[in-house]
Design an enzyme around this catalytic site. Structure first.
Site, PDB file in Angstrom:
ATOM      1  N   ARG A  82       0.859  -1.185   0.000  1.00 42.42           N
ATOM      2  CA  ARG A  82       0.000   0.000   0.000  1.00 42.42           C
ATOM      3  C   ARG A  82       0.892   1.230   0.000  1.00 42.42           C
ATOM      4  O   ARG A  82       1.466   1.611   1.009  1.00 42.42           O
ATOM      5  CB  ARG A  82      -0.909  -0.011   1.231  1.00 42.42           C
ATOM      6  CG  ARG A  82      -2.037   1.003   1.141  1.00 42.42           C
ATOM      7  CD  ARG A  82      -2.830   1.086   2.437  1.00 42.42           C
ATOM      8  NE  ARG A  82      -2.041   1.720   3.489  1.00 42.42           N
ATOM      9  CZ  ARG A  82      -1.741   1.168   4.656  1.00 42.42           C
ATOM     10  NH1 ARG A  82      -2.124  -0.041   4.933  1.00 42.42           N
ATOM     11  NH2 ARG A  82      -1.028   1.824   5.549  1.00 42.42           N
ATOM     12  N   HIS A 127      -3.510   4.301   4.806  1.00 35.52           N
ATOM     13  CA  HIS A 127      -4.614   3.344   4.910  1.00 35.52           C
ATOM     14  C   HIS A 127      -5.908   3.993   4.431  1.00 35.52           C
ATOM     15  O   HIS A 127      -6.664   3.415   3.653  1.00 35.52           O
ATOM     16  CB  HIS A 127      -4.760   2.863   6.354  1.00 35.52           C
ATOM     17  CG  HIS A 127      -5.895   1.910   6.552  1.00 35.52           C
ATOM     18  ND1 HIS A 127      -7.115   2.304   7.058  1.00 35.52           N
ATOM     19  CD2 HIS A 127      -6.006   0.598   6.290  1.00 35.52           C
ATOM     20  CE1 HIS A 127      -7.926   1.254   7.105  1.00 35.52           C
ATOM     21  NE2 HIS A 127      -7.284   0.216   6.637  1.00 35.52           N
ATOM     22  N   TYR A 171       4.631   5.170  11.242  1.00 35.85           N
ATOM     23  CA  TYR A 171       4.973   3.769  11.511  1.00 35.85           C
ATOM     24  C   TYR A 171       5.809   3.089  10.430  1.00 35.85           C
ATOM     25  O   TYR A 171       6.162   1.934  10.579  1.00 35.85           O
ATOM     26  CB  TYR A 171       3.705   2.948  11.775  1.00 35.85           C
ATOM     27  CG  TYR A 171       2.630   3.054  10.706  1.00 35.85           C
ATOM     28  CD1 TYR A 171       2.685   2.299   9.541  1.00 35.85           C
ATOM     29  CD2 TYR A 171       1.547   3.911  10.873  1.00 35.85           C
ATOM     30  CE1 TYR A 171       1.710   2.387   8.574  1.00 35.85           C
ATOM     31  CE2 TYR A 171       0.552   4.007   9.915  1.00 35.85           C
ATOM     32  CZ  TYR A 171       0.632   3.238   8.762  1.00 35.85           C
ATOM     33  OH  TYR A 171      -0.341   3.335   7.799  1.00 35.85           O
TER      34      TYR A 171
END
Length: 365
Positions: free
Chosen positions: A260, A264, A273
């Site tokens: 990805r 998100h 992160y």
């Protein structure tokens, strides 16, 4: 891992991929150019939707950036009678099933609940609850069995179901339950996991101790990992899996190994992160660039074709933007209009309650 195209656009010849390569060998040059067109156009829709959300025109958007090949390859592997159960990110599959992108934007703008007829498109409405659609897909597949539309040998009748979910969903009980039901009942369902490496904000090593495709073995059905950025490999593996399901061989798990590239959703900040160096590595595996390189190297497409697709993408972006901005704002009462097909006493009572509540304010709103 099954791969048929390297990131540089070179065909891979390996023993593990021989059987799958046969599916690609059946494709025409027009089919191959069609893959490229699909990838470019749906990425452009995705980019436009992201921009519209940033400008306050959509409430939220779940980008598919980086996962185009997984969705287009699997979407194009389906037959018309096959039925897909998506999450909330399968914009590429929606495109392959003929869903107007403006229906998708309408959902994220809050003016409809999907806007397409699932029975017409054989593409279910988006599912927000993580993993729930795998159970829906399994139940639907069991229904197909009861209808006698599996293993008849009639290519126009035999039907399969495909359920899409992400790597994070595999930690949900619904997915394990779906695997169990599908295996025990030998249901004609393909579980298609897009492993994009980051389930919201958790890396793979926080989700599983073994490769996800190997989980299928524990439930008693086959599993394969495919290069999710290789549209040809995804198409071939998914086509094989769907054929197995339609013929009565039961469920199949496909793990598309992809990434990805974006957040998100537009409410997420992936810089919290993951490191940029990781993203840079995956940029070199871009699904569109490898198909473009392959088409050019093999003489299957020229500069005029690529320019034509870019021009089509530009025009589509204008259509998406103008269509989104021209959508009328729904009235608050309209939320009650699309709950049941027919009138329902409880819904009508709630509508009356809400209408009276609104009328209690000065000015009636």
């Amino acid at each position: 891992m099954i791969q048929l195209l390297t990131p540089e656009g070179q065909r891979v010849e390996s023993p593990a991929a021989v059987d799958y390569a046969a599916y690609v060998d059946e494709l025409t040059d027009e089919d191959l150019r069609g893959f490229y067109r699909d990838l470019v156009l749906i990425r452009r829709v995705d980019a436009e939707a992201t921009a519209l959300q940033r400008q306050g025109e959509l409430g939220i958007w779940a980008s598919l950036l980086g996962q185009e090949a997984a969705q287009v390859g699997s979407g194009r592997a389906m037959k018309p009678q096959d039925y897909a159960f998506p999450t909330y990110r399968e914009h590429g599959v929606a495109w392959c099933r003929g869903v107007d992108p403006l229906n998708l934007l309408g959902l994220f703008r809050g003016i409809n609940h999907g806007g397409w007829d699932p029975n017409e498109k054989n593409f279910h409405l988006y599912t927000i609850v993580i993993g729930a659609q795998t159970l829906h897909a399994t139940g639907y597949a069991m229904g197909i069995q009861h209808d006698g539309d599996v293993g008849t040998g009639d290519p126009e009748r035999d039907t399969a179901v495909i359920a899409y979910f992400g790597d994070g969903a595999t930690a949900q009980g619904d997915v394990s339950e779906a695997f169990t039901f599908a295996a025990v009942h030998n249901a004609p369902v393909v579980f298609f996991c897009q492993n994009n490496q980051w389930a919201i904000s958790e890396p793979n090593d926080r989700q599983t101790r073994i490769p996800l495709f190997q989980r299928a073995r524990g439930f008693g059905f086959p599993g394969v990992r495919v290069d999710g950025n290789d549209v040809l490999a995804v198409y071939a593996v998914t086509k094989h899996a769907l054929e197995e399901a339609r013929s009565g061989q039961g469920p199949f798990l496909v793990e598309a190994w992809t990434y990805r590239m974006g957040a998100h959703t537009t409410s997420d900040d992936p810089t919290k992160y993951r490191v940029s160096a990781e993203v840079e590595v995956w940029k070199l595996r871009d699904p569109i660039e490898r198909v473009k390189a392959y088409l050019a190297q093999q003489g299957k497409a020229d500069a005029a074709f690529f320019e034509q697709v870019e021009a089509e993408a530009d025009a589509l972006a204008v259509t998406v933007r103008e269509g989104c901005l021209s959508m009328p704002d729904p009235t608050p009462e309209s939320m009650f209009d699309h709950i049941y097909v027919e009138e329902h006493p409880l819904v009508e009572a709630e509508r009356a309650q809400f209408t009276a509540y609104q009328a209690s304010f000065e000015g009636g709103h």
